[in-house]
Design a protein around this motif. Structure first.
Motif, PDB file in Angstrom:
ATOM      1  N   ALA A 207       3.439  -3.783   4.388  1.00 21.54           N
ATOM      2  CA  ALA A 207       3.975  -2.984   3.351  1.00 21.54           C
ATOM      3  C   ALA A 207       2.964  -2.913   2.177  1.00 21.54           C
ATOM      4  CB  ALA A 207       5.287  -3.648   2.751  1.00 21.54           C
ATOM      5  N   LEU A 208       2.753  -1.849   1.984  1.00 21.16           N
ATOM      6  CA  LEU A 208       1.790  -1.491   0.900  1.00 21.16           C
ATOM      7  C   LEU A 208       2.477  -1.003  -0.520  1.00 21.16           C
ATOM      8  CD1 LEU A 208      -0.824   0.519   3.182  1.00 21.16           C
ATOM      9  CD2 LEU A 208      -0.814  -1.927   2.433  1.00 21.16           C
ATOM     10  N   VAL A 209       1.902  -1.179  -1.563  1.00 23.40           N
ATOM     11  CA  VAL A 209       2.285  -0.657  -2.654  1.00 23.40           C
ATOM     12  C   VAL A 209       1.812   0.834  -2.933  1.00 23.40           C
ATOM     13  CG1 VAL A 209       2.624  -0.858  -5.196  1.00 23.40           C
ATOM     14  CG2 VAL A 209       2.782  -2.815  -3.679  1.00 23.40           C
ATOM     15  N   ILE A 210       2.628   1.845  -2.693  1.00 27.56           N
ATOM     16  CA  ILE A 210       2.210   3.323  -2.717  1.00 27.56           C
ATOM     17  C   ILE A 210       2.351   3.718  -4.116  1.00 27.56           C
ATOM     18  CG2 ILE A 210       2.250   5.569  -1.837  1.00 27.56           C
ATOM     19  CD1 ILE A 210       1.139   3.522  -0.149  1.00 27.56           C
TER      20      ILE A 210
ATOM     21  N   VAL B  56      -2.841   4.181  -2.519  1.00 28.38           N
ATOM     22  CA  VAL B  56      -2.377   2.631  -2.386  1.00 28.38           C
ATOM     23  C   VAL B  56      -3.002   1.767  -3.481  1.00 28.38           C
ATOM     24  CG1 VAL B  56      -2.939   0.540  -1.022  1.00 28.38           C
ATOM     25  CG2 VAL B  56      -3.134   2.772   0.174  1.00 28.38           C
ATOM     26  N   VAL B  57      -1.685   1.435  -4.076  1.00 28.44           N
ATOM     27  CA  VAL B  57      -1.971   0.554  -5.598  1.00 28.44           C
ATOM     28  C   VAL B  57      -2.401  -0.818  -5.224  1.00 28.44           C
ATOM     29  CG1 VAL B  57      -0.886  -0.231  -7.767  1.00 28.44           C
ATOM     30  CG2 VAL B  57      -0.391   2.030  -6.815  1.00 28.44           C
ATOM     31  N   ALA B  58      -1.605  -1.361  -4.296  1.00 26.83           N
ATOM     32  CA  ALA B  58      -1.979  -2.968  -3.843  1.00 26.83           C
ATOM     33  C   ALA B  58      -1.399  -3.226  -2.737  1.00 26.83           C
ATOM     34  CB  ALA B  58      -1.281  -3.693  -4.917  1.00 26.83           C
ATOM     35  N   GLY B  59      -1.731  -4.168  -2.238  1.00 27.61           N
ATOM     36  CA  GLY B  59      -1.362  -4.658  -0.753  1.00 27.61           C
ATOM     37  C   GLY B  59      -2.337  -4.910   0.397  1.00 27.61           C
ATOM     38  N   PRO B  60      -2.104  -5.346   1.608  1.00 29.35           N
ATOM     39  CA  PRO B  60      -2.929  -5.781   2.502  1.00 29.35           C
ATOM     40  C   PRO B  60      -3.579  -4.449   3.244  1.00 29.35           C
ATOM     41  CG  PRO B  60      -0.799  -6.226   3.086  1.00 29.35           C
ATOM     42  CD  PRO B  60      -0.472  -5.674   1.791  1.00 29.35           C
ATOM     43  N   TYR B  61      -4.047  -3.575   2.575  1.00 26.89           N
ATOM     44  CA  TYR B  61      -4.611  -2.404   3.130  1.00 26.89           C
ATOM     45  C   TYR B  61      -5.835  -2.617   3.906  1.00 26.89           C
ATOM     46  CZ  TYR B  61      -6.260   2.337   4.487  1.00 26.89           C
ATOM     47  OH  TYR B  61      -7.078   3.277   5.213  1.00 26.89           O
ATOM     48  N   HIS B  62      -6.162  -2.034   5.139  1.00 29.71           N
ATOM     49  CA  HIS B  62      -7.283  -2.241   5.946  1.00 29.71           C
ATOM     50  C   HIS B  62      -7.460  -1.072   6.922  1.00 29.71           C
ATOM     51  CE1 HIS B  62     -10.992  -3.439   8.136  1.00 29.71           C
ATOM     52  NE2 HIS B  62     -11.323  -4.023   6.881  1.00 29.71           N
ATOM     53  N   PRO B  63      -8.330  -0.285   6.828  1.00 30.50           N
ATOM     54  CA  PRO B  63      -8.455   0.839   8.011  1.00 30.50           C
ATOM     55  C   PRO B  63      -8.460   0.296   9.449  1.00 30.50           C
ATOM     56  CG  PRO B  63     -10.750   0.753   6.923  1.00 30.50           C
ATOM     57  CD  PRO B  63      -9.720  -0.230   6.237  1.00 30.50           C
ATOM     58  N   SER B  64      -8.852  -0.800   9.721  1.00 27.00           N
ATOM     59  CA  SER B  64      -8.980  -1.339  10.922  1.00 27.00           C
ATOM     60  C   SER B  64      -8.145  -2.809  11.175  1.00 27.00           C
ATOM     61  CB  SER B  64     -10.286  -1.893  11.439  1.00 27.00           C
ATOM     62  OG  SER B  64     -11.283  -0.633  11.274  1.00 27.00           O
TER      63      SER B  64
END
Length: 358
Positions: free
Chosen positions: A194-197, A254-262
């Motif tokens: 889950a990402l903070v959108i 994406v405001v916050a959260g565990p985002y990574h393109p890979s």
């Protein structure tokens, strides 16, 4: 020679969604601000087909982004009829769509089959009632159970889309969700941390301190355990993490959260790291003169880890020994090997998976 699989994505953001889930802003996620029409969809399909060598490809049209079976039937029929035309002409090979578990019934499925749609992915997110209620999903775990059973009975390929790290979710609940999904035996799955959108209720929760997203490390760890549990049960995980787009990046939408393109590669690199440690412990690597890890060439970058993280980890673990990671075309994808004296020891993902317990 095997044919390459191509998906032509048609995004229908928020159309048909009867609820505003706290984590969702489909227009920010997909980067598509306008509503999709069947004419728009036709232009997209034609654009993709011009770039694909159809003789060497398996092609499908996929309706993503909303709750397809919840949009008005006339609109469903327009999109499905369009895709069906390409299917009958032999220009595509299958039709996929994503929808909600509570918008699946016999009448809906009969209509999908009429147009040749054969793959249905369900936005299940979680099998925990507290998580679903807090996320304002508007459906229950029982809805997911009934939908999967009916879809399988009617001959569809079934996908389960799962989300980790929502409010009130925990690692235990995420693994329990995976266990319950395994019991239902869908064919494929996706895992989305889950990402903070931007412009979602979850963003407000985050700003007011009532929600804390997973760290990247936590998301990798939970995704890793879910991936192993699902795959060792025969469920193919086709994606981990949201598809990167120009609009979907940290600090923008994406405001916050565990985002990574890979994200997928990070998770699989962690699995390989665990396999390497297990293998080296098995052969008592501390007694060896040098450490050599072999893998299929297609796996090398993942086995090494992003920015050579796994290589550096092993070097630190055995700081007084020479460490090398090498390609071996004779090894199957997903396997690693080391040499101890005159003995060659191979560890496959399948063997490793079935020795694990959570």
């Amino acid at each position: 020679m095997s044919k390459k699989h191509y998906i032509i994505p048609i995004f229908i953001p928020h159309r048909g969604c009867p609820h505003d889930c706290i984590f969702c802003n489909q227009k920010k996620i997909t980067g598509q601000l306008n509503d999709m029409t069947d004419k728009d969809a036709e232009m997209i399909i034609e654009k993709y087909l011009k770039t694909i060598d159809s003789d060497k490809a398996i092609i499908e049209v996929a309706f993503f982004g909303g709750s397809f079976t919840a949009i008005p039937r006339d609109d469903q029929d327009k999109f499905l009829s369009l895709a069906n035309r390409y299917l009958n002409e032999g220009k595509i090979h299958s039709i996929r769509l994503s929808t909600r578990p509570d918008y699946i019934n016999k009448d809906i499925l009969d209509n999908l089959k009429k147009y040749g749609a054969n793959i249905v992915e369900l936005g299940i997110q979680s099998m925990d009632s507290e998580v679903l209620s807090t996320a304002k999903r508007g459906h229950t775990a029982e809805d997911a159970i009934n939908a999967i059973k009916l879809l399988k009975k009617e001959g569809f390929v079934v996908g389960a889309q799962l989300m980790i790290g929502l409010p009130y979710d925990t690692e235990y609940k995420a693994i329990e969700t995976a266990r319950k999904i395994v019991e239902l035996k869908p064919h494929i799955a996706r895992i989305y941390p889950a990402l903070v959108i931007k412009d979602t209720y979850m963003e407000e929760m985050y700003k007011h301190g009532s929600y804390e997203p997973l760290t990247l490390e936590e998301a990798i760890n939970i995704s890793k355990k879910m991936l192993i549990y699902l795959e060792k049960s025969g469920i193919r995980v086709i994606r981990i993490g949201l598809q990167p787009t120009d609009d979907l990046k940290m600090g923008d939408n994406v405001v916050a959260g565990p985002y990574h393109p890979s994200m997928r590669q990070l998770v699989e690199a962690e699995i390989f790291k665990d396999m390497i440690v297990h293998l080296l412990n098995h052969v008592k690597a501390d007694t060896m003169d040098q450490i050599q890890i072999f893998c299929n060439p297609k796996d090398l970058s993942t086995v090494m880890g992003q920015k050579r993280a796994n290589y550096e980890y092993v070097k630190k673990l055995y700081r007084h020994k020479a460490v090398t990671f090498k390609e071996d075309t004779g090894l199957d994808i997903g396997s690693i090997m080391t040499i101890s004296g005159e003995k060659t020891v191979i560890l496959s993902k399948n063997t490793f998976y079935h020795g694990l317990k959570f």
